[in-house]
Structures are given as structure tokens and as C-alpha cells.
Design an enzyme around this catalytic site. Sequence first.
Site, mmCIF file in Angstrom:
data_model
loop_
_atom_site.group_PDB
_atom_site.id
_atom_site.type_symbol
_atom_site.label_atom_id
_atom_site.label_comp_id
_atom_site.label_asym_id
_atom_site.label_seq_id
_atom_site.Cartn_x
_atom_site.Cartn_y
_atom_site.Cartn_z
ATOM 1 C CB CYS A 132 38.304 41.979 37.350
ATOM 2 S SG CYS A 132 39.709 42.640 36.427
ATOM 3 C CG HIS A 252 36.520 43.737 32.723
ATOM 4 N ND1 HIS A 252 36.831 45.077 32.600
ATOM 5 C CD2 HIS A 252 37.449 43.218 33.582
ATOM 6 C CE1 HIS A 252 37.886 45.356 33.356
ATOM 7 N NE2 HIS A 252 38.274 44.251 33.969
#
Lengths: 346, 346
Positions: A132, A252
Amino acid sequence: MSSQKRFNVAVVGSTGAVGEQIIRLLDERNFPLHELKLLSSARSAGKKVRFKEREITIEEATPESFEGIDIALFSAGGDVSRELIPHAVDHGAVCIDNTSAYRMDPDTPLIVPEVNIDKISDHRGIIANPNCSTIQMVAALKPLYDRYGISRIIVSTYQAVSGAGAKAIQEMLRQSKEVLEGREAAPELLPVGSLPVKHQIAFNAIPQIDKFTENGFTYEEMKMINETKKMLDDESLEVTATCVRIPVVYGHSESVYVELKSDFDVEQVKSLLAAAPGIVLQDNLQLQQYPLATEAAGKLDTFVGRVRRDLSNPRGLNLWIVSDNLLKGAAWNAVQIAEYIAIEQH
Amino acid sequence: MSSQKRFNVAVVGSTGAVGEQIIRLLDERNFPLHELKLLSSARSAGKKVRFKEREITIEEATPESFEGIDIALFSAGGDVSRELIPHAVDHGAVCIDNTSAYRMDPDTPLIVPEVNIDKISDHRGIIANPNCSTIQMVAALKPLYDRYGISRIIVSTYQAVSGAGAKAIQEMLRQSKEVLEGREAAPELLPVGSLPVKHQIAFNAIPQIDKFTENGFTYEEMKMINETKKMLDDESLEVTATCVRIPVVYGHSESVYVELKSDFDVEQVKSLLAAAPGIVLQDNLQLQQYPLATEAAGKLDTFVGRVRRDLSNPRGLNLWIVSDNLLKGAAWNAVQIAEYIAIEQH
């Protein structure tokens, strides 16, 4: 798209944080499905999931589950991928693997469509979805890599707890409540479920994601380093990473410093980013506009801002890159790959 | 220390997050006080503060407040410092200023005792306390700077809301509660009180601390860049910074990348850090030990861990540096300076 080819698709890890998003995206994007098979561990088998006008019963994933499957999306952990993907490949399925099991395998293309869609056909039945934190960084850096060249990347991450799964979200929310109520926050899962030491994530920053390797970096940091080089097909690229978990649910954030190989104009960098597929430039300091995890959550794009030249190095560039780690960082990138396969085989 | 000289000390900004810690430290450290004068804005004047066995009434800070004062500690904002410090200096007080008002003034030494205590006497009545995020970084880097030389620093911060004052703590806790209860988190203060746009800090990461300067960096980032160069007395040092607010109450964390000027051995770096004054090495990967904001909170030291060599650059070094921003980052550094003045004048 009514006359197009329709696919038998299997989702392995249907009840996980990423699996749920994959199913939702297949639905919302009207993926050309013939059959959708939802698979999981024996523990979750039997549960029912709503998909369009029907209910699908989750089945236990076994080597035989993949008979007749065209595309299988795996997000049930590396061990499950290692065990079942060879069987799925034997059955003729193209496997899109969201775990780290095959990412560094030289025969497995590691694909972010905006970065290296040209490699999508170089597979032997397995296409890997990168980590990710790597996906969003490489998606944002690719237009700069192509235009100016990049000699080095120094990244520090601010990663959401959802990256560690649904239980980590619950732990962070529970601990937050405990602290707000003046109680002790009991750590039970993070930083790494399978390791003995636990640290509080609520109102904290934990500089450990995944286990440590022998060189002092974590596996998460090594993924960012190695996967970035593999995707840009550039072993000379210098990458260093510090991966940190913070109390954010989805999204994130990354503070990224890059050294470009040639001179650049900051406004041109912004124009390149604004025009890049899958990238949204959010960079208006007057309006205090920059990417934020809470705003990126639920969206498919990667958001970039705080674009500025290093004052001490004219080829140094600072960026702030944010994306939903469960979407572009996992489920959406996987479904995007599936969509390209569907288009290719149409 | 009973026969030693005793000092008349004034604290300006007595009711602020930093002022409260200064008062607590003067008490706990048994600072050689003759008189302690607690000053604030008119709004807080009249409040009483417990100090040892007595109660001290807070008085409004005026130009005349500093008559007879030996040492004045300022943490009531830059405007108050600019207005009152000249009067305090006229009255013969040595002023320790925790704001940015005089930090870059060439006649004002910028002091972190572990870094440049030799400069403490070079003042004309004012000694500046550096910015919180700068103090802990420079304290940790000084032993490496002295031993190996440092050519560049690239830092990304994970800063606690207490750095923006007591109201920011309240805002973050309130928003956290709102989100946990499924309500909308209403942003009212952060990122910058005096600017119009507000962003949610609960469960988020905001890449803006202080206003933006014209070069695209924030004032907070420019403080880290300029104050680091000033304290190390090295204009050739290349520094770049990205300052980010995260939902932590106390304790700034920093991901710091440095390039050393000479070869180094990682174990020797750890030994140097472990032996450095005010620095605690927390770096045992087997035990998953590294600095954490929640553990640094309330402590006076600066904690360093995740010490590792950059895999792509043999002179590159990664560090994770954490300290309580209200203590070493503000109140304790100021009281430490006051203690050195007391020792000097003894």
C-alpha cells in the site's frame, strides 16, 4: 459493455478489510462478471454477502475452489496466497495477489496501472499488487521519473491502522476511548500481531510496521525500497524509508523527498502531477489546501501537495502524498488490474 | 546549595502549557529562588498558583514588572516577548525567551545546553530557547556532528498538539470523542489559530504547522532549518524539513535522515548517543524497543532509536528522535538555561 466477455471472478479473503472493498468496487464499477465466488477461511465460510440484487454465500477457499475461475483476487495473507495461488494458476485463473508472497518473484509483474501497465501481460498466471505505501508513492513519482529522472527517494510514512486490518482499527478506536475516559489503554495487537511486544497506538506514533529484518529496517520499509526499484525497473535508484503507524483510520500520508536527475521548474512539476492519471494535485497554500488522510479516505485517487524545492539542493523536491490505503493502496489497484485484464481479453 | 546565591525569577505566560511546566520544574528542581513572580496577561491576573508551601498570585505583566528581577522566563508568545523583553533587559534581568522573537537575532545566543552551552555568556540580556522540534533534533545530532561532521539533514516530524497550546489539546480530545461517537468533528483552531481554514486533527495528519512563508515552507519548517544552522554555527549545513501535526498529546517524534561527512560504524554511533548528555538510546529491535511519544511524555531527556545505515548511501544514517515538546522542547530547556546562569553567577 453488455455484449462484452464476462468473467468468473473469485475473491479470496472476502471478509477482510481489503476483501470487502474489492467486492464493493466490483459492484460499483459494474465489473463484467459472469460468476462471483466469495472465498475465505473455514471460520468465515457460510456468511452471506449482499452483492447487487442477490446474496452470495461465502465458501471456504480450497485448491478446488478455482475450477472455472478466470480471475482470482487474493488478499488473505501471504501464507494463503502461497498455498492456493499455484492451484488457481493450474486451473487457468489469472491471480491478482495483494500480499507480499510473489511481489519480488522475477516471473511476477508488480503492477500499478499508472506506472507500468505495459508489464501486465508478462505474467505466468500471477500479477502482484504492490504494498500500500509503495503504490501511492510510485504512482505520484512516475510522471517525475519519466520527465526528469530520479536518483534518490527518502520517505517517511504516516500510516493508517486499517493497513493492519479490521482488528487494528478496533484496537485503535477502543484505546482512544479508554484514554479519553482516563483509563489505561491496553495494547493487544499492534505493532505486529505475531510479535510479543505490544505498544499503544492511540495518541501515539509507532515507528514499526511489520517485523524487523536483519539490517535494521522493517519488512514494510524494505518493501518500499525493493518494490519501488522493481516497478521503476531501476536498480540504481537509491531509496530509504522509515515507516510509522499513526492513529489514523484510513489513508496513508507520506513525506517524500526526491532528488531529480535534471533541473526542474516547480510549476512544471505541479502541472505534470495535475495532468497525471490517478493523481490529484492539492496544493494551494493561500487556501491552506494540501492532501489530508481524512479527505482522501474513500476516494480512489492519490493526492499530492506541499510541492516545493529543497532550499539547499536545487534538484531536491519535497512532496506530501496521501491516498486511501485500502483503495488505491490495495483493493482499487487490484480491481484496476482486473479491469485491464478484462479489457485485454475482450 | 543552601548558602548559594538566590535569584528573583519572573515567569511570563504563567498559565500557558509551557509556563505551567516551567513553574513545576522550578519547584521540583529546587531552583535557588529568592522571589518567584508569576506574570500573565490581564485576563489571567489574580489567579493563584500553588508553589511549594505557599500560594502565589499571578500578576499582570507590565514593563514595570521586572524591577529587581534577575532572570525572566518568557513563554507568552512572540508579541509579548517583543514588547516586554526590552523593558526586562533595561531592568537588568537576563531574559530566557521561549518564543521565536529573538532566535535569529545575531546578538542573541540560541542555546541548547547539550549543544552550545559555551555560547551562553554571549548575550546582551536575552538568551533564546529554540523551537521545540529543533531542540530535540539538534541535541541528538550534536554528538554525531562533533565526531563525524554532518553535511545534510532531511527531517519529517510527527508533532504533538500540545505544541499549539492547551486549547489545541482540548480541540483534539473533543474531536476524537466526536468521531468515536459517530458525530462530525468540528475543527475550530488547528492548524493555525490565526488563519481562516480549519482542519480536523483527530485521526488525521496535517502537514501544516504555523503559516506558510513565500518559499512554500512553513515558518515551523524554516525554524528547523535556520535554527539548526545557527546552533551548529554552520551555514554550509543543508537542512530540509517537513513539519506535520498528528493526534498525539505530548511528545514530538521525528524521522531524521542525516548524511555524515566521514565514515561511521553504526555501533559506534549508538555508543556515542548512549553516552551523550540528555540523550537516552532506546534501540533494541529484538525487544521492539524504540522511542515512543507516550513514553517520552513527562520525561526530560531526548530519546533516540531506529539507528540504521541507509542501504544505498554508506554515509547516510536514519534516526527516530522523540522528546516531550513541552519539557526538553520548551520548559525544561529554558529552566536548564536558568540553572546554568545560576551556577555561573554563584
